[in-house]
Design a protein around this motif. Structure first.
Motif, short mmCIF file in Angstrom:
data_model
loop_
_atom_site.label_atom_id
_atom_site.label_comp_id
_atom_site.label_asym_id
_atom_site.label_seq_id
_atom_site.Cartn_x
_atom_site.Cartn_y
_atom_site.Cartn_z
N GLY A 16 21.65 -21.91 9.11
CA GLY A 16 21.18 -20.61 9.57
C GLY A 16 20.46 -19.85 8.48
N PHE A 17 20.00 -18.63 8.83
CA PHE A 17 19.58 -17.62 7.85
C PHE A 17 18.16 -17.75 7.30
CE2 PHE A 17 20.75 -15.67 3.42
CZ PHE A 17 20.37 -14.40 3.81
N TYR A 18 17.56 -18.94 7.31
CA TYR A 18 16.25 -19.04 6.66
C TYR A 18 15.29 -19.94 7.42
CZ TYR A 18 17.46 -23.72 4.99
OH TYR A 18 17.79 -25.05 4.94
N SER A 75 17.15 -10.97 7.31
CA SER A 75 17.99 -10.03 6.58
C SER A 75 19.45 -10.52 6.63
CB SER A 75 17.83 -8.62 7.13
OG SER A 75 18.18 -8.61 8.47
N ARG A 76 20.31 -9.89 5.87
CA ARG A 76 21.69 -10.36 5.75
C ARG A 76 22.34 -10.52 7.12
NH1 ARG A 76 24.06 -10.41 0.59
NH2 ARG A 76 25.42 -11.89 1.63
N GLY A 77 23.14 -11.56 7.22
CA GLY A 77 23.79 -11.85 8.51
C GLY A 77 22.87 -12.62 9.45
N GLY A 78 21.73 -13.10 8.91
CA GLY A 78 20.68 -13.67 9.75
C GLY A 78 20.96 -15.03 10.37
N SER A 79 22.08 -15.67 10.07
CA SER A 79 22.37 -16.94 10.75
C SER A 79 22.56 -16.72 12.24
CB SER A 79 23.63 -17.59 10.17
OG SER A 79 23.43 -17.88 8.82
N ASP A 80 22.98 -15.51 12.61
CA ASP A 80 23.06 -15.16 14.03
C ASP A 80 21.71 -15.32 14.71
OD1 ASP A 80 25.70 -14.34 14.00
OD2 ASP A 80 25.24 -12.21 13.76
N VAL A 81 20.66 -14.96 13.98
CA VAL A 81 19.30 -15.05 14.53
C VAL A 81 18.95 -16.52 14.74
CG1 VAL A 81 16.89 -14.42 14.22
CG2 VAL A 81 18.68 -12.95 13.27
N VAL A 89 25.14 -23.11 11.20
CA VAL A 89 26.20 -22.62 10.32
C VAL A 89 25.68 -21.65 9.27
CG1 VAL A 89 27.71 -24.62 10.60
CG2 VAL A 89 26.02 -24.63 8.75
N SER A 90 26.57 -20.73 8.89
CA SER A 90 26.34 -19.84 7.76
C SER A 90 26.73 -20.57 6.49
CB SER A 90 27.25 -18.61 7.87
OG SER A 90 26.73 -17.68 8.77
N GLY A 91 26.46 -19.96 5.35
CA GLY A 91 27.00 -20.44 4.09
C GLY A 91 28.48 -20.07 4.02
N PRO A 92 29.25 -20.71 3.14
CA PRO A 92 30.69 -20.38 3.06
C PRO A 92 30.90 -18.91 2.70
CG PRO A 92 30.18 -22.40 1.84
CD PRO A 92 28.87 -21.79 2.21
N GLU A 141 34.35 -14.12 -3.22
CA GLU A 141 32.92 -13.82 -3.10
C GLU A 141 32.25 -14.80 -2.14
OE1 GLU A 141 30.64 -11.92 -6.25
OE2 GLU A 141 31.93 -13.08 -7.58
N LYS A 142 31.28 -14.26 -1.40
CA LYS A 142 30.49 -15.12 -0.52
C LYS A 142 29.57 -15.98 -1.37
CE LYS A 142 29.31 -12.78 3.73
NZ LYS A 142 28.18 -12.36 4.53
N ILE A 143 29.34 -17.21 -0.95
CA ILE A 143 28.40 -18.07 -1.68
C ILE A 143 27.02 -17.41 -1.74
CG2 ILE A 143 27.11 -20.25 -1.48
CD1 ILE A 143 29.83 -20.72 -2.72
N THR A 144 26.58 -16.79 -0.65
CA THR A 144 25.25 -16.14 -0.66
C THR A 144 25.16 -15.11 -1.79
OG1 THR A 144 25.27 -16.37 1.73
CG2 THR A 144 23.57 -14.95 0.81
N ASP A 145 26.23 -14.31 -1.96
CA ASP A 145 26.20 -13.30 -3.03
C ASP A 145 26.16 -13.96 -4.40
OD1 ASP A 145 26.25 -11.09 -1.30
OD2 ASP A 145 28.41 -11.32 -1.03
N GLY A 186 22.86 -21.67 0.30
CA GLY A 186 24.25 -21.67 0.78
C GLY A 186 24.33 -22.34 2.15
N GLU A 187 23.43 -21.96 3.04
CA GLU A 187 23.39 -22.53 4.38
C GLU A 187 22.92 -23.99 4.32
OE1 GLU A 187 23.04 -19.37 3.86
OE2 GLU A 187 24.09 -18.43 5.54
N PHE A 188 21.91 -24.23 3.46
CA PHE A 188 21.33 -25.58 3.35
C PHE A 188 22.39 -26.61 2.95
CE2 PHE A 188 19.22 -28.61 0.33
CZ PHE A 188 18.38 -29.25 1.22
#
Ligand code: ASP
Length: 441
Positions: A171-173, A185-191, A37-40, A48-52, A117-119
């Motif tokens: 995701g993401f980290y 990099s941004r959008g990295g939960s896809d990775v 999952v991504s962050g909200p 606003e995105k939680i990551t931002d 955010g993801e955590f």
């Protein structure tokens, strides 16, 4: 029963209602055992995105602006506690939030902040599904310089996930050897989704977002473009590099290595089949023809001519070398015996480009050079189109019918593409004209 890795993007997990939809999706197929999952994300355009928010919070905290930081943190806190209450998830999110605040006040860096955010979201969602929470820390691995370690990650993830029948992974980290979080990099939960898919040898990697896959062209330009049911990894990379991005660039590589198809799906329209991204030799990818048309504006085209240069490489090499040294490498470079054309993307820093051209052209000592700014490049992508005179003829016909005379270029650099250059102002008209000629073949 096949194993499916599922990844939900920020808009799919932005609020409790969206997260309920993800649960319905996951529970409707027993194969959907590993979820990333991504962050909200944003709940509306203005949100606003939680990551931002986390990045802002960290900046303020690091800059000693304690009370502004606290105000931002309370927005973050409110969203997570709200989610927990609405979902009725039994997880101690309050203590987890308090630890994030304490770590950031103690000087934790931006990567740590962004990763939270993801955590936090993965813990909430795991509790809500009744799945195990498996942290990416210590499994998604970077070296001490921050370079991603693909094989080590695959080994570590595979070993850990084998112990879990069903799991949610943030995701993401990942982490560096000292255990500090490091993000893609941004959008990295896809990775991360692709890494998990590879590690569990998934039959399919479902990437759930807010669109039903790829469209043949940008819907802001072409009315009602046709969906793309199947595309090869290679074709999708060419389309994405020219602007049609649905997926993080680096998400394709792990899936491609493992030969896992990626299915782009829509959380808000789960009945839509979406787009399947498959290997080029898969039988579904066999249909030749145009898959998509995408493009970018704002290129600078440099044309160089030197009498008796004796090979375009003699013109290209000094310019590309200088441009690369200055961080201004061209996106496309073509050459003939005494001539070359290079295309520099709009994001290229003007000062670096000027310096690079001065150095490069001093070596080349060309007889003629010309630069054209404001060039739009449009890529027609599809297996075999680069070698097909019929497609090239249709593209040229579309340009002629659209009355394009101001700047014209048409070239193919691979078997899967034909690239057309026109003036920026003609971009939309040409894209529509090419679509009209090619989409229904
Ligand atoms: N939350 C991260 C971002 O906003 C990563 C992701 O959503 O994939 O970029």
């Amino acid at each position: 029963m096949g194993v499916v890795t599922v990844k939900f993007g920020g808009s799919s997990v932005a609020d409790a209602e969206q997260i309920r939809k993800t649960k319905d999706i996951v529970m409707s197929d027993p194969g959907r055992r590993y979820v990333v999952v991504s962050g909200p994300g944003k709940r509306s355009k203005e949100d606003e995105k939680i990551t931002d928010l986390l990045y802002t919070y960290q900046k303020l905290a690091a800059g000693g602006k304690g009370s502004d930081a606290a105000a931002v943190f309370s927005i973050i806190e409110e969203r997570f506690i709200g989610l927990k209450e609405e979902l009725g998830a039994s997880v101690d999110i309050e203590s987890a939030l308090a630890k994030v605040a304490a770590d950031l006040t103690a000087g934790a860096d931006a990567d740590y902040a962004a990763s939270r955010g993801e955590f936090l979201n993965a813990q909430l969602i795991a509790a809500f599904y009744g799945y195990d929470f498996v942290d990416a820390a210590g499994l998604v691995l970077f070296d001490s310089d921050g370079a991603f370690l693909a094989e080590e990650t695959n080994t570590a993830l595979a070993a850990e996930l084998a112990k879990h029948e069903r799991a949610v992974v943030p995701g993401f980290y990942g982490t560096t050897p000292d255990g500090s979080p490091k993000t893609f990099s941004r959008g990295g939960s896809d990775v991360t989704g692709a890494l998990v898919a590879r590690a569990v040898r998934a039959d399919v990697y479902e990437n759930w977002t807010d669109v039903s896959g790829f469209l043949m062209a940008d819907p802001r330009i072409v009315e009602n473009p046709r969906p793309v049911p199947v595309i090869s990894y290679r074709e999708q990379r060419e389309l994405s590099s020219m602007g049609a991005s649905v997926l993080h660039e680096d998400a394709v590589t792990p899936a491609r290595i493992a030969g896992i198809p990626i299915n782009i799906r829509n959380t808000n329209a789960p009945g839509d089949a979406g787009t399947m991204i498959v290997s080029g030799d898969a039988p579904e990818a066999a249909r030749a023809g145009v898959r998509g048309i995408s493009g970018r504006k704002g290129y600078t085209a440099l044309r160089v001519y030197k009498n008796a240069a004796g090979g375009g490489a003699r013109l290209l090499t000094p310019i590309i070398d200088a441009a690369t040294r200055h961080g201004a490498a061209p996106d496309f470079a073509l050459s003939a015996v005494d001539a070359a054309t290079l295309y520099f993307a709009s994001g290229t820093d003007a000062t670096s480009l000027d310096a690079a051209l001065e150095e490069g052209l001093a070596v080349v000592r060309a007889d003629e050079t010309s630069t054209t700014e404001g060039v739009a490049l449009i890529a027609v992508v599809g297996s075999g189109v680069g070698a097909d005179p019929g497609t090239a003829a249709k593209v040229a016909g579309a340009l002629a019918e659209a009355g394009i005379t101001s700047y014209g270029a048409c070239f193919s650099v691979s078997e899967t593409n034909i690239v057309v250059g026109v003036a920026d102002k003609d971009y939309e008209a040409v894209l529509r004209a090419i679509y009209a000629k090619l989409a229904y073949l």
